[in-house]
Design a protein around this motif. Structure first.
Motif, PDB file in Angstrom:
ATOM      1  N   ASP A  99      13.825  62.144 -34.894  1.00  0.00           N
ATOM      2  CA  ASP A  99      14.546  62.739 -36.026  1.00  0.00           C
ATOM      3  C   ASP A  99      13.597  63.379 -37.035  1.00  0.00           C
ATOM      4  O   ASP A  99      13.838  64.489 -37.520  1.00  0.00           O
ATOM      5  CB  ASP A  99      15.379  61.663 -36.734  1.00  0.00           C
ATOM      6  N   HIS A 100      12.509  62.683 -37.346  1.00  0.00           N
ATOM      7  CA  HIS A 100      11.545  63.220 -38.307  1.00  0.00           C
ATOM      8  C   HIS A 100      10.902  64.501 -37.792  1.00  0.00           C
ATOM      9  O   HIS A 100      10.696  65.459 -38.543  1.00  0.00           O
ATOM     10  CB  HIS A 100      10.454  62.180 -38.583  1.00  0.00           C
ATOM     11  N   THR A 101      10.578  64.530 -36.504  1.00  0.00           N
ATOM     12  CA  THR A 101       9.931  65.703 -35.916  1.00  0.00           C
ATOM     13  C   THR A 101      10.829  66.929 -36.006  1.00  0.00           C
ATOM     14  O   THR A 101      10.397  68.015 -36.420  1.00  0.00           O
ATOM     15  CB  THR A 101       9.569  65.434 -34.446  1.00  0.00           C
ATOM     16  N   VAL A 102      12.086  66.777 -35.625  1.00  0.00           N
ATOM     17  CA  VAL A 102      13.012  67.914 -35.637  1.00  0.00           C
ATOM     18  C   VAL A 102      13.274  68.391 -37.064  1.00  0.00           C
ATOM     19  O   VAL A 102      13.271  69.602 -37.334  1.00  0.00           O
ATOM     20  CB  VAL A 102      14.334  67.533 -34.942  1.00  0.00           C
ATOM     21  N   THR A 103      13.489  67.485 -37.986  1.00  0.00           N
ATOM     22  CA  THR A 103      13.757  67.856 -39.374  1.00  0.00           C
ATOM     23  C   THR A 103      12.586  68.615 -39.978  1.00  0.00           C
ATOM     24  O   THR A 103      12.755  69.677 -40.590  1.00  0.00           O
ATOM     25  CB  THR A 103      14.050  66.607 -40.223  1.00  0.00           C
ATOM     26  N   ALA A 104      11.378  68.082 -39.800  1.00  0.00           N
ATOM     27  CA  ALA A 104      10.190  68.740 -40.350  1.00  0.00           C
ATOM     28  C   ALA A 104       9.965  70.095 -39.702  1.00  0.00           C
ATOM     29  O   ALA A 104       9.612  71.082 -40.379  1.00  0.00           O
ATOM     30  CB  ALA A 104       8.961  67.855 -40.152  1.00  0.00           C
ATOM     31  N   VAL A 247       4.085  63.203 -38.296  1.00  0.00           N
ATOM     32  CA  VAL A 247       4.950  64.218 -37.693  1.00  0.00           C
ATOM     33  C   VAL A 247       4.288  65.589 -37.702  1.00  0.00           C
ATOM     34  O   VAL A 247       4.252  66.300 -36.685  1.00  0.00           O
ATOM     35  CB  VAL A 247       6.303  64.280 -38.436  1.00  0.00           C
ATOM     36  N   ILE A 248       3.749  65.994 -38.853  1.00  0.00           N
ATOM     37  CA  ILE A 248       3.232  67.347 -39.011  1.00  0.00           C
ATOM     38  C   ILE A 248       1.958  67.577 -38.204  1.00  0.00           C
ATOM     39  O   ILE A 248       1.777  68.640 -37.593  1.00  0.00           O
ATOM     40  CB  ILE A 248       2.974  67.656 -40.499  1.00  0.00           C
ATOM     41  N   VAL A 249       1.064  66.586 -38.185  1.00  0.00           N
ATOM     42  CA  VAL A 249      -0.217  66.776 -37.494  1.00  0.00           C
ATOM     43  C   VAL A 249      -0.026  67.107 -36.008  1.00  0.00           C
ATOM     44  O   VAL A 249      -0.538  68.133 -35.531  1.00  0.00           O
ATOM     45  CB  VAL A 249      -1.139  65.548 -37.679  1.00  0.00           C
ATOM     46  N   PRO A 250       0.712  66.293 -35.218  1.00  0.00           N
ATOM     47  CA  PRO A 250       0.888  66.683 -33.811  1.00  0.00           C
ATOM     48  C   PRO A 250       1.685  67.971 -33.636  1.00  0.00           C
ATOM     49  O   PRO A 250       1.443  68.736 -32.696  1.00  0.00           O
ATOM     50  CB  PRO A 250       1.640  65.487 -33.204  1.00  0.00           C
ATOM     51  N   LEU A 251       2.625  68.230 -34.554  1.00  0.00           N
ATOM     52  CA  LEU A 251       3.395  69.470 -34.474  1.00  0.00           C
ATOM     53  C   LEU A 251       2.483  70.683 -34.624  1.00  0.00           C
ATOM     54  O   LEU A 251       2.541  71.628 -33.831  1.00  0.00           O
ATOM     55  CB  LEU A 251       4.468  69.478 -35.570  1.00  0.00           C
TER      56      LEU A 251
END
Length: 470
Positions: A99-104, A247-251
């Protein structure tokens, strides 16, 4: 921040037999391929509609599309990045991380897409001429370019949402959204280009309006499928700096290199169009016909690329090295088979040129026919590059290998050869088509070398050391 929707991760029922590998591949790949076929058919229909206005109109639309294609595909790296991360989180059962990954990702993509959509719009009057379009192509294509560049934001969001749905076990949902918008786009484009009934005849700009309207509609449909009451994820902002970082770093680590390699690839494609433009509007129009028709057939195998990121990503998320490598072998073999079949069909499409592009002129159709036959002969190579370069290597975090393959093959091998053969030998347009094939062969060598260097054990070990976002 509280979640707005909390659907559970869906898995197979306990009494449901385990699907065979072939069925699992088909369950993901077939809907994705059908979706992309529909999208390419849409572009194909639009090109036929615009083709009734002559070779210059075809060239203007194609040249404009090659510019917006750079933006759409480069920013589409977020879609690939998110799909890989969602597949890993889904495979590991980490719902909060998903959920955090998709939202960010949606927030970052929305802000970035807004900037890159609006800025080129202001400079559209001079941008086409500045990058190599002839005066006639620039004059016809400016309004179309203005409208399609605004569609970059919804196209980018659609790429992310489609990747989420596929990786979370809903591969048919993006196909449904595409089916709806393809039909609408074709109807709107024809009506506004030709001026059906009370509607004005807008010419090439009518196709631009159709693209913009349906791109927005598709993104809204996919948003409802992803985050609605029956969606696969919930809207959930990370609660702390640590969660944002997780979340942001791997994205970004995945998205930035993928964006660079997509930039290399799309800029290379655009520069080939610039070389074709040097030979005249007719050569450029022929190149656009070849690209569009090839797309209709090559995307018959593109679902295998999405299946690779999904199935390999889930195996990595579970820490199953054997399963990940087994999926790579199966998907590569499947790609060779589908590429051979669609390559033959692509070659046979030369028989349709007189019917579909009668208004473009005989010289344009002759050049397009040669380009189709040259490219069809190497369809297997292109599909293998697509599966390994856009599926296997990113899934193994080897984005450096993807960048190397795209950059070296295009800018060191393909484009210099295209300039040499196309502009300085009697081969002309044939030389440019041959140069693109040589580029794919160089890419094949690099991607194969990098794939053999993958150490899946190290990837799984690194993955297990990352604590899930709480």
């Amino acid at each position: 921040m509280p979640r707005l929707a909390m659907p559970t991760l869906r898995g197979p029922r306990p009494d449901t037999p385990e699907p065979t590998p072939a069925r699992e591949i088909a369950r993901i790949a077939v809907p994705v391929s059908m979706e992309f076929v529909l999208m390419l058919v849409l572009n194909f229909v639009n090109q036929i509609v615009v083709g009734g206005l002559g070779a210059t109109a075809i060239a203007a639309v194609g040249f404009s599309n090659s510019l917006t294609f750079i933006l759409a595909v480069t920013l589409g790296c977020f879609g690939t990045s998110v799909s890989i991360l969602v597949a890993r989180a889904h495979g590991a059962g980490r719902r909060s991380e998903l959920d955090h990954t998709v939202t960010a990702a949606l927030l970052v993509a929305g802000a970035l897409g807004l900037v890159v959509s609006v800025v080129p719009w202001f400079f559209a009057d001079h941008l086409l001429s500045l990058v190599g379009a002839s005066p006639s192509v620039a004059a016809v294509g400016t309004d179309y370019f203005r409208l399609t560049v605004l569609a970059t934001l919804p196209v980018m969001l659609s790429a992310i949402l489609s990747g989420v749905l596929r990786s979370a076990g809903r591969p048919t949902s993006p196909m449904i959204a595409t089916m709806v918008t393809v039909v609408a786009n074709s109807a709107i484009a024809y009506s506004l280009v030709e001026g059906v009934g009370p509607l004005p005849s807008l010419g090439v700009a009518g196709a631009g309006w159709a693209t913009l309207v349906t791109a927005v509609a598709k993104s809204l449909i996919l948003l409802g499928m992803t985050l609605g009451r029956r969606g696969v994820v919930g809207w959930s902002l990370p609660d702390s700096v640590r969660q944002w970082r997780a979340v942001i770093v791997p994205l970004v680590v995945l998205a930035l290199p993928l964006g660079v390699t997509e930039l290399f690839w799309t800029v290379g494609t655009f520069l080939y169009n610039v070389v074709f433009q040097k030979l005249g509007d007719e050569a450029l129009a022929a190149a656009q016909i070849v690209t569009t028709m090839e797309g209709v057939f090559i995307v018959g195998s593109i679902g295998l690329m999405s299946a690779t990121t999904t199935l390999v990503g889930r195996s990595v998320g579970r820490g199953d090295i054997h399963d990940a490598t087994a999926w790579v072998r199966r998907l590569t073999r499947a790609g060779l088979g589908t590429a051979a079949v669609f390559g033959v069909l692509f070659a046979a499409s030369v028989l349709l040129l007189d019917v579909l592009f009668g208004e473009a002129g005989r010289d344009v159709r002759t050049m397009a026919g040669v380009g189709i036959l040259v490219n069809a002969a190497f369809q297997v190579v292109k599909v293998r590059n697509m599966i390994v370069g856009a599926g296997v290597l990113p899934s193994a975090n080897d984005v450096r290998g993807v960048i190397m393959g795209d950059a070296v093959s295009a800018f060191v091998v393909g484009l210099p050869l295209a300039v040499l053969l196309g502009l300085h030998t009697p081969l002309g347009y044939v030389g440019i088509f041959v140069a693109r094939v040589v580029e794919e062969l160089a890419k094949l060598l690099i991607f194969t070398w990098r794939a053999r260097r993958i150490r899946w054990e190290s990837l799984v070990t690194a993955r297990s050391d990352v604590a899930p976002a709480a």
